[in-house]
Each structure stands twice: as C-alpha cells, then as structure tokens.
Design an enzyme around this catalytic site. Sequence first.
Site, short mmCIF file in Angstrom:
data_model
loop_
_atom_site.label_atom_id
_atom_site.label_comp_id
_atom_site.label_asym_id
_atom_site.label_seq_id
_atom_site.Cartn_x
_atom_site.Cartn_y
_atom_site.Cartn_z
N ALA A 65 8.68 62.87 9.98
CA ALA A 65 7.35 62.52 10.46
C ALA A 65 7.17 61.02 10.28
O ALA A 65 7.81 60.40 9.42
CB ALA A 65 6.31 63.29 9.66
N GLY A 109 10.62 66.10 8.74
CA GLY A 109 10.18 66.78 9.96
C GLY A 109 11.28 66.91 11.00
O GLY A 109 11.26 67.82 11.83
N GLU A 132 11.10 64.34 1.50
CA GLU A 132 9.66 64.06 1.33
C GLU A 132 9.28 63.81 -0.12
O GLU A 132 8.33 63.10 -0.42
CB GLU A 132 8.83 65.24 1.88
CG GLU A 132 8.87 65.41 3.39
CD GLU A 132 9.97 66.35 3.86
OE1 GLU A 132 10.95 66.58 3.11
OE2 GLU A 132 9.85 66.86 4.99
N1 CAA Z 1 8.74 57.08 9.84
C1 CAA Z 1 8.50 55.88 10.38
N2 CAA Z 1 9.45 54.95 10.58
C2 CAA Z 1 10.70 55.26 10.20
C3 CAA Z 1 11.03 56.51 9.63
C4 CAA Z 1 9.98 57.45 9.47
N3 CAA Z 1 10.19 58.68 8.97
N4 CAA Z 1 12.37 56.52 9.35
C5 CAA Z 1 12.84 55.33 9.75
N5 CAA Z 1 11.84 54.57 10.27
C6 CAA Z 1 11.92 53.21 10.80
C7 CAA Z 1 12.06 52.19 9.67
O1 CAA Z 1 10.81 51.89 9.12
C8 CAA Z 1 12.69 51.04 10.42
O2 CAA Z 1 11.69 50.38 11.16
P1 CAA Z 1 11.54 48.76 11.07
O3 CAA Z 1 12.84 48.27 11.66
O4 CAA Z 1 10.35 48.48 11.90
O5 CAA Z 1 11.41 48.43 9.63
C9 CAA Z 1 13.59 51.73 11.45
O6 CAA Z 1 13.10 53.06 11.56
C10 CAA Z 1 15.04 51.82 11.00
O7 CAA Z 1 15.06 52.40 9.72
P2 CAA Z 1 15.85 51.78 8.47
O8 CAA Z 1 15.88 50.29 8.58
O9 CAA Z 1 15.29 52.37 7.23
O10 CAA Z 1 17.31 52.35 8.80
P3 CAA Z 1 18.47 52.66 7.75
O11 CAA Z 1 19.67 52.96 8.59
O12 CAA Z 1 18.57 51.61 6.71
O13 CAA Z 1 18.00 54.02 6.98
C11 CAA Z 1 17.10 56.25 6.89
C12 CAA Z 1 17.89 55.21 7.70
C13 CAA Z 1 17.92 56.66 5.66
C14 CAA Z 1 16.88 57.45 7.77
C15 CAA Z 1 15.76 55.64 6.41
O14 CAA Z 1 15.12 55.08 7.55
C16 CAA Z 1 14.82 56.65 5.81
O15 CAA Z 1 14.98 57.01 4.66
N6 CAA Z 1 13.79 57.08 6.58
C17 CAA Z 1 12.75 57.96 6.07
C18 CAA Z 1 13.23 59.40 5.93
C19 CAA Z 1 12.12 60.24 5.36
O16 CAA Z 1 11.63 60.05 4.28
N7 CAA Z 1 11.71 61.27 6.15
C20 CAA Z 1 10.65 62.18 5.77
C21 CAA Z 1 9.35 61.74 6.38
S1 CAA Z 1 7.95 62.65 5.83
C22 CAA Z 1 7.99 64.11 6.67
O17 CAA Z 1 8.83 64.32 7.52
C23 CAA Z 1 6.92 65.09 6.30
C24 CAA Z 1 7.04 66.41 6.94
O18 CAA Z 1 7.80 67.26 6.54
C25 CAA Z 1 6.19 66.76 8.06
#
Ligand code: CAA
Length: 258
Positions: A65, A109, A132
């Site tokens: 998400a 998500g 999460e």
């Molecule tokens: N939401 C919003 N933006 C996100 C995102 C997310 N879940 N995941 C990645 N992005 C964005 C980053 O902010 C970044 O944007 P900017 O360039 O503008 O800063 C871009 O995507 C690229 O991401 P990274 O620079 O972090 O890429 P990476 O290769 O270094 O890492 C990753 C990749 C490990 C997937 C890392 O992005 C990450 O940990 N993302 C979050 C994963 C996460 O926590 N997901 C759970 C979300 S909460 C949820 O889903 C609740 C639910 O159950 C409903």
Amino acid sequence: MAYETIIVEVEDHVATIALNRPDALNALNSHLLAELAQALTEADANDKVRCIILTGSAKAFAAGADIKEMSEKTFVEMFLGDFFEPAIEATAKVRKPVIAAVSGYALGGGCELAMMCDFIIASDTAKFGQPEINLGVIAGIGGTQRLTRYVGKSKSMDMHLTGRFMDAEEAERSGLVSRVVPAKKLMEEAQSAASKIAEKSMIATMAAKQAVNRSYETTLTEGLLFERRLFHSLFSTEDQKEGMAAFLEKRTAQFRDR
Ligand code: CAA
C-alpha cells in the site's frame, strides 16, 4: 477506457492487467486501487475474456500500500475512507480465473493482492513479504488470514512478526506459489497457462474456481457436497457432452460455454 496507473490489454481471450506506477514500485494508492477495481470488473464482464492475468513490472509486482498516501492518515480517515475495499471486493467478485504473475517485490498489500488471485506464478526474482510490522502496523488487506492459509501458522507468524522477505524458491516450497520460472519467461508462462484455461469450458473453469474457494469457507462435509452438486450440475451442459465425446472420439473438444 484509458487508465493512468494500470495498463490493460485483451488478446486471445486473455486480459492482462499490469500495475504501472514505476516510480513508486507499483505501490497501491487509492487511484490505482480504484482503476484496478474497474478493470477487473470490466474484464469479468467482457465476453471476449476467459482468463485474467494480473502482473506488475520486472522490479515489482507491488511494494505494498502507498506509504506516502497513508502516513498522515488518522484512524477515522482510514475507517471512513476504507480505500482498499473497492479493489478487495472487485477481486473477490471476479468469477473468471485470475493468475498473478509476480516478478520482483510483492510486499504488504502487493503480496496480499497476489494472494487474492487464484494462483501465483512467480519469476525467480520474486520476493514476498508482509513487512508492515516495520511501519508500526500490520497487514490490512488479508495478509494475516490468507498467508496463514497458504503457508501455515509458523511461517506466516515468522513473516508477519519479523517482516522478512521470502524468495521464490521458498515461496514455491511453502505452497504460496504454484510455479517458479526464470524472470524472462514469466509472462510467456503466465500467458501459456491463461491460454490453456481459456480453451476450457468457462462453465467448468468457473465452477472449479467456486468449488476450490469454497474449501476456505466451509467444513469438509459441506465442501464435498457443494463440489458434488456442482459436478452433477455440469451434466446439464453441452460442454460436458462435447468434452466426453471428444475424448472418446480421440479429438480436441470444442467448448462453447453452453
Ligand atoms: N509506498 C510508497 N512508495 C513506495 C513504496 C510504498 N509501499 N515502496 C517503495 N516506494 C517508493 C520509494 O519511496 C521510492 O520513491 P522515491 O524514489 O520517490 O523515494 C521508490 O518507490 C523506490 O523505492 P526504494 O528507493 O526504496 O527502492 P529500493 O530498491 O531501495 O527498495 C523496497 C525496494 C525494499 C521494496 C523498499 O522500497 C521498501 O521497503 N518498500 C516498502 C515496502 C513496505 O513496507 N510495504 C508495506 C506497505 S504497508 C501495506 O501494504 C499495508 C497493507 O497491508 C494494506
């Protein structure tokens, strides 16, 4: 219909819906979720479509998400907005088979969305996770329930409590995904599976999907009865006569969804 955050193509009876927010690793914001809900509903209603593939990019199926969109929300806004609901409902309502073709990250998500599909084909680069917990929350669109049913309590707890990622090999071993293929072959494999499904009687594929899904919702006895009644009811279709006649005549069946 022109979409901004997804790409939809219909070819040879297969609708492919690709999540397309590359700058955010296909994070699921409310705009994308609304478009996805609409595309799934349209594909299900489209007579030309017999199977649906849901996919992302090579780097990410979906990284979860959208954290930027959620970060400042209050309980009341989340509760009243409930912005995951349209996509969850639309996905659950799809009666045609839906394959998730997952490459790269399927997190939070994203993992939950893949698990809402009927089965998952993964590339060898796929990484699944419910991280999460690192954000001070828990899964919100089915992760605690669906992952547990896929992989069992111990591994599900491990994933939800530590937030670690599972690679494609572990995901296949654990029953989360049905097949793993080299990244370059992912869409070819998904399309080949979808084409095979599209050749069958759609009455039978929809009945099979209903019966398997029922196993999550009921007792064994009731589930077996549900299956038996569906099985019996298929003998009222022309496709059953055609399928069995074709076998006996050693030819390919021509199903007409009747
Ligand atoms: N939401 C919003 N933006 C996100 C995102 C997310 N879940 N995941 C990645 N992005 C964005 C980053 O902010 C970044 O944007 P900017 O360039 O503008 O800063 C871009 O995507 C690229 O991401 P990274 O620079 O972090 O890429 P990476 O290769 O270094 O890492 C990753 C990749 C490990 C997937 C890392 O992005 C990450 O940990 N993302 C979050 C994963 C996460 O926590 N997901 C759970 C979300 S909460 C949820 O889903 C609740 C639910 O159950 C409903």
